[in-house]
Write a protein that holds these residues in place. Structure first.
Motif: not given
Length: 162
Positions: A142-149, A59-63
């Motif tokens: 970076a912290s906002f971008l690392s949030e789960p998709e 979920a975090r990586l959107g994979r």
């Protein structure tokens, strides 16, 4: 002062280029075997969130879960991640970095910093100051971008991760 206009496309391209070039230039300095970007991203999530599940990593990586599971098997086999089954619910598996993973993280981050030091030495002093001043904002970004998709269903806190 008014709000600054950010060229987000230029910023994104620059960040991707910097990331790729740092990885390429620093790899030889570590003596480590190459780690693919996909595997490195998974490792960084596990290191940042010890106890995370496979579903949470996906979920975090959107994979896709199956792709993450496959790459995690590679990390477990390499001794970089351990899987821990919950004592009360054997279906619940948490992921944890190993000492070797931490050692590699320190090596890589040191090599990345050295690559940046060498390149930034060619900047003007005021340019280095601008980068230094922007670091807190970039860390927040970076912290906002690392949030789960947001588009993926969020895993239940006790979901199984195989």
């Amino acid at each position: 002062m008014g709000e600054e206009t950010v060229n987000h496309k230029a910023l994104a391209v620059c960040m991707i280029d910097i990331s790729s070039d740092i990885r390429r230039k620093s790899l030889n300095e570590t003596g480590l075997r190459p780690i693919s970007n996909g595997v490195l991203e998974i490792l960084r999530v596990v290191e940042s969130h010890p106890g995370v599940t496979v579903a949470e990593v996906a979920a975090r990586l959107g994979r896709q879960l199956s792709n993450v599971s496959s790459q995690l098997r590679e990390l477990v086999a390499a001794g970089l991640v351990t899987r821990v089954k919950d004592a009360s619910d054997k279906r619940y598996v948490s992921l944890h970095p190993t000492e070797e993973s931490r050692r590699i993280k320190l090596l890589l981050e040191g090599a990345w910093a050295e690559a940046l030091i060498a390149a930034s030495a060619r900047l003007l002093p005021e340019e280095r100051a601008q980068i230094a001043a922007s670091l807190p904002a970039l860390e927040r970004l970076a912290s906002f971008l690392s949030e789960p998709e947001a588009s993926l269903p969020q895993p239940h806190p006790r979901s199984s991760g195989t």
